[in-house]
Design a protein around this motif. Structure first.
Motif, mmCIF file in Angstrom:
data_model
loop_
_atom_site.group_PDB
_atom_site.id
_atom_site.type_symbol
_atom_site.label_atom_id
_atom_site.label_comp_id
_atom_site.label_asym_id
_atom_site.label_seq_id
_atom_site.Cartn_x
_atom_site.Cartn_y
_atom_site.Cartn_z
ATOM 1 N N UNK A 115 46.541 46.261 39.762
ATOM 2 C CA UNK A 115 46.589 47.376 38.826
ATOM 3 C C UNK A 115 47.858 47.339 37.986
ATOM 4 N N UNK A 116 47.902 48.260 37.031
ATOM 5 C CA UNK A 116 49.122 48.421 36.246
ATOM 6 C C UNK A 116 50.305 48.654 37.168
ATOM 7 N N UNK A 117 51.464 48.213 36.738
ATOM 8 C CA UNK A 117 52.673 48.462 37.520
ATOM 9 C C UNK A 117 52.849 49.970 37.692
ATOM 10 N N UNK A 118 52.904 50.454 38.949
ATOM 11 C CA UNK A 118 52.978 51.901 39.158
ATOM 12 C C UNK A 118 54.323 52.456 38.723
ATOM 13 N N UNK A 119 54.387 53.783 38.518
ATOM 14 C CA UNK A 119 55.665 54.393 38.183
ATOM 15 C C UNK A 119 56.699 54.106 39.257
ATOM 16 N N UNK A 120 57.927 54.146 38.874
ATOM 17 C CA UNK A 120 59.019 53.847 39.806
ATOM 18 C C UNK A 120 58.943 54.791 41.009
ATOM 19 N N UNK A 121 59.021 54.218 42.198
ATOM 20 C CA UNK A 121 59.000 55.020 43.410
ATOM 21 C C UNK A 121 57.618 55.192 44.009
ATOM 22 N N UNK A 122 56.565 54.604 43.403
ATOM 23 C CA UNK A 122 55.209 54.793 43.918
ATOM 24 C C UNK A 122 54.513 53.459 44.174
ATOM 25 N N UNK A 123 55.250 52.427 44.451
ATOM 26 C CA UNK A 123 54.657 51.105 44.663
ATOM 27 C C UNK A 123 53.760 51.073 45.890
ATOM 28 N N UNK A 148 34.159 42.131 39.273
ATOM 29 C CA UNK A 148 35.487 42.561 38.843
ATOM 30 C C UNK A 148 36.143 41.562 37.912
ATOM 31 N N UNK A 149 35.912 40.284 38.155
ATOM 32 C CA UNK A 149 36.444 39.253 37.257
ATOM 33 C C UNK A 149 35.852 39.432 35.856
ATOM 34 N N UNK A 150 34.545 39.675 35.783
ATOM 35 C CA UNK A 150 33.908 39.883 34.476
ATOM 36 C C UNK A 150 34.473 41.111 33.769
ATOM 37 N N UNK A 151 34.654 42.190 34.508
ATOM 38 C CA UNK A 151 35.173 43.419 33.918
ATOM 39 C C UNK A 151 36.579 43.214 33.371
ATOM 40 N N UNK A 152 37.417 42.554 34.146
ATOM 41 C CA UNK A 152 38.814 42.392 33.741
ATOM 42 C C UNK A 152 38.996 41.291 32.702
ATOM 43 N N UNK A 193 42.839 45.752 35.365
ATOM 44 C CA UNK A 193 44.162 45.141 35.346
ATOM 45 C C UNK A 193 44.951 45.694 34.157
ATOM 46 N N UNK A 194 46.237 45.390 34.124
ATOM 47 C CA UNK A 194 47.097 45.952 33.078
ATOM 48 C C UNK A 194 46.645 45.518 31.687
ATOM 49 N N UNK A 205 43.490 42.624 29.654
ATOM 50 C CA UNK A 205 42.389 41.703 29.902
ATOM 51 C C UNK A 205 42.916 40.349 30.362
ATOM 52 N N UNK A 206 42.225 39.792 31.339
ATOM 53 C CA UNK A 206 42.650 38.509 31.882
ATOM 54 C C UNK A 206 42.353 37.379 30.902
ATOM 55 N N UNK A 207 43.299 36.469 30.783
ATOM 56 C CA UNK A 207 43.052 35.250 30.015
ATOM 57 C C UNK A 207 42.648 34.106 30.942
ATOM 58 N N UNK A 208 43.025 34.234 32.193
ATOM 59 C CA UNK A 208 42.630 33.280 33.221
ATOM 60 C C UNK A 208 42.375 34.040 34.508
ATOM 61 N N UNK A 209 41.630 33.463 35.417
ATOM 62 C CA UNK A 209 41.296 34.124 36.665
ATOM 63 C C UNK A 209 42.350 33.774 37.709
ATOM 64 N N UNK A 210 43.084 34.759 38.242
ATOM 65 C CA UNK A 210 44.099 34.467 39.263
ATOM 66 C C UNK A 210 43.481 33.803 40.484
ATOM 67 N N UNK A 211 44.302 33.041 41.195
ATOM 68 C CA UNK A 211 43.805 32.299 42.356
ATOM 69 C C UNK A 211 43.223 33.225 43.414
ATOM 70 N N UNK A 212 43.861 34.393 43.624
ATOM 71 C CA UNK A 212 43.362 35.310 44.653
ATOM 72 C C UNK A 212 41.967 35.831 44.310
#
Length: 593
Positions: free
Chosen positions: A104-112, A360-364, A470-471, A473-480
């Motif tokens: 996901x998007x980087x959360x606000x500071x203090x909420x990781x 999820x890969x298609x969506x992102x 994701x923060x 749109x993906x340009x590549x699919x992460x390994x995970x």
């Protein structure tokens, strides 16, 4: 050994508390690593206890043992079925956390730690429900996993439809939980006990030679309502597609992979320990309830699955259809059906989680999950396309996946016309997913027309113009995001292909249910042929749908069924009340007789 049972829900709950309390100081990689470590540790402990669970482990938490045959304490039951579910929950949670690494998007500071903490709370609630040996604490863990699931479904709180889907999910499931609590109150009033085995004994003593009465029937109908709402059985299923359409992909992996199955597991467990005796619900009536609801659920889910453009909704209706098959399997009330359903659940968990991961890969990547809008756009995602197609075939029952083995054993158990239900439901759901694979990843069939676009604009549930999770749109699919679905499908394959695993699973379920009646789970010639038949039928249906895209449009007889999925919570509540009455009506003949 039994003293370790409380650690299964306690480890994820305690680590979640640490993440919440220390999240202000923990960097995001540390928070996600700690959550993954907790999920892995819980999974390892569950597998360890599973290997040492003969005879079944029983733990009275806090030393509150029964006095003079009466008990008020918390009891945890660790047998093959409960520990197997706890292990499945933990492994799938670990897979979801690995998939969502830096998702996901980087959360606000203090909420990781907020998202991984909620995932661990969800895991802890599900593990606790799987192990609960008394009705009240089963309700407590049922509510815990429900509350966290609502929050996770509406995690993207800045989107109105996410909040709407989460609220509908919360309202319908909370009403189901209240019905469950009323059922517990009736059973406690009759027996003065909360432990499941004790309640069963109390009902048998109270019934004597007269059999069950209306109070027992009411407790049965009310308690099962809560479980069947969670299992998304017809007519309680309306919340599930709405929730899956808006929930983050890793959350969908858990909702369809294990949470819905826990509802089916709860029905099996409560019936076996509470209502299976002479003072409970007669076997013929319990079979009628579960088989009728199971067939309806399988039929409605598979038909609705076929007529979807929104890929996540399509997968959600597929889950509903397979829930119906699970209910039919346990509804025949025999060890062979129990073992077949257990293997089916294991395979379905891995396959369905993998399919949601691919969606999820298609969506992102493309910002849409509309089957027509994605036509041919994912040709270069060959690896994801292969995984999606393999998942579709596994869903249809292709040997030697565990879905195919579980389906084959269940078909042997139910026999007769019910076998046709398994073949058709598997073929329709697998064919729908295979059709998506052919359109999206191969670009087969005609391209979308202006009429298709108009239909998409009129249909607010088509899945077009979605925001990526994701923060950006993906340009590549992460390994995970590639590795996790591959591992899940490989695990589903091994669970069906390795003979020792199926036999061990069968032995574990036998010890939990009806020992000494069914020897082992294995492939048979008839089972393989039926699996190949459903797989071939799925491929034919997918091919015809690609060649004749008009078949995707629902015919006149199917339109009323689609309109029932109205999105209005009031309609869903009305169906919930009707379903509760239906449960009572199906079980009533045993009391009147």
């Amino acid at each position: 050994m039994h003293h370790l049972l409380p650690l299964l829900p306690a480890i994820p709950l305690l680590v979640a508390a640490v993440l919440v309390a220390g999240g202000r100081r923990l960097p995001r990689p540390a928070a996600e690593s700690l959550a993954s470590l907790a999920a892995a540790a819980t999974a390892a402990l569950a597998v360890f206890l599973l290997l040492h669970s003969s005879p079944p482990l029983v733990e009275w938490v806090g030393g509150w043992f029964p006095r003079h045959g009466e008990s008020v304490g918390i009891v945890l039951l660790g047998d093959g079925a409960s520990l197997g579910m706890a292990a499945l929950v933990s492994l799938l949670t670990l897979a979801a956390l690995a998939y969502s690494w830096h998702y996901f998007d980087e959360p606000p500071r203090g909420h990781a730690g907020s998202y991984p903490a909620m995932m661990l709370l969800f895991q802890g609630g599900m593990c606790g429900f799987a192990l609960a040996g008394d009705l009240f604490n089963a309700f407590v863990f049922f509510e815990l996993m429900g509350v966290v699931a609502y929050a996770l479904t509406g995690y993207r709180i800045d989107e109105a439809k996410a909040v709407q889907g989460a609220l509908g999910f919360a309202l319908v499931n909370s009403l189901g939980a209240y019905f469950m609590l009323m059922g517990i109150a009736l059973l406690y009033a009759r027996t003065g006990e909360l432990a499941m085995a004790k309640i069963g004994q109390g009902l048998d003593r109270a019934a004597g030679h007269h059999g069950p009465d209306v109070l027992v029937l009411a407790g049965f109908a009310l308690f099962l309502t809560g479980l069947l709402v969670k299992a998304a059985a017809v007519p309680f299923q309306f919340w599930l597609p709405d929730a899956h359409a808006v929930a983050p992909t890793p959350v969908c992996m858990l909702l369809s992979g294990v949470m819905v199955e826990l509802g089916v597991y709860g029905v099996w467990r409560v019936h076996g320990l509470v209502f299976a005796g002479p003072g409970g619900v007669p076997a013929a009536d319990a079979t009628r309830v579960l088989v009728v609801l199971g067939v309806l659920t399988a039929a409605v889910g598979s038909v609705m699955c076929w007529y979807q453009r929104h890929i996540k909704r399509l997968l959600a209706f597929s889950t509903i259809s397979h829930t119906g098959l699970f209910l039919v399997g346990i509804g025949v009330l025999g060890p062979e059906g129990d073992v077949g359903t257990a293997l089916y659940v294991l395979g379905h968990a891995g396959v369905k989680a993998a399919l949601f991961a691919c969606a999820g890969v298609l969506l992102d990547r493309y910002g849409t999950v509309d089957e027509f809008q994605l036509h041919g756009r994912a040709r270069h995602l060959r690896g994801v396309g292969v995984l999606f197609a393999v998942g579709a075939l596994a869903l249809a029952g292709l040997p030697p996946f565990a879905t195919g083995l579980g389906k084959a054993v269940s078909e042997e158990a139910v026999g007769g016309p019910l076998t046709v239900v398994y073949v058709l439901a598997s073929a329709l759901t697998g064919g729908a997913v295979l059709r998506v694979a052919a359109r999206v990843f191969l670009g087969l069939g005609r391209r979308p027309t202006a009429e298709d676009e108009r239909e998409r604009e009129e249909d607010k549930t088509s899945g077009g113009s979605e925001e990526p999770e994701t923060c950006q749109r993906l340009t590549g699919v992460p390994a995970t995001m590639r590795t996790v679905p591959a591992v899940l499908l490989a695990a589903a394959l091994l669970a069906g292909a390795v003979p020792g695993f199926a036999e061990a699973a069968g032995h574990a379920v036998e010890e939990s249910g009806s020992p000494g009646v069914f020897s082992s789970a294995h492939w048979t010639a008839s089972g393989v042929l039926l699996d190949l038949l459903s797989t071939l039928l799925a491929a034919v249906l997918a091919g015809v749908a690609v060649a004749r895209p008009g078949l995707l449009s629902a015919p006149g007889w199917a339109l009323p069924l689609r309109r029932l999925q109205s999105g209005h919570v009031g309609d869903y509540v009305a169906w919930l009340l009707l379903g509760t009455a239906l449960l009572g009506a199906l079980a009533l003949p045993g009391v009147l007789g």
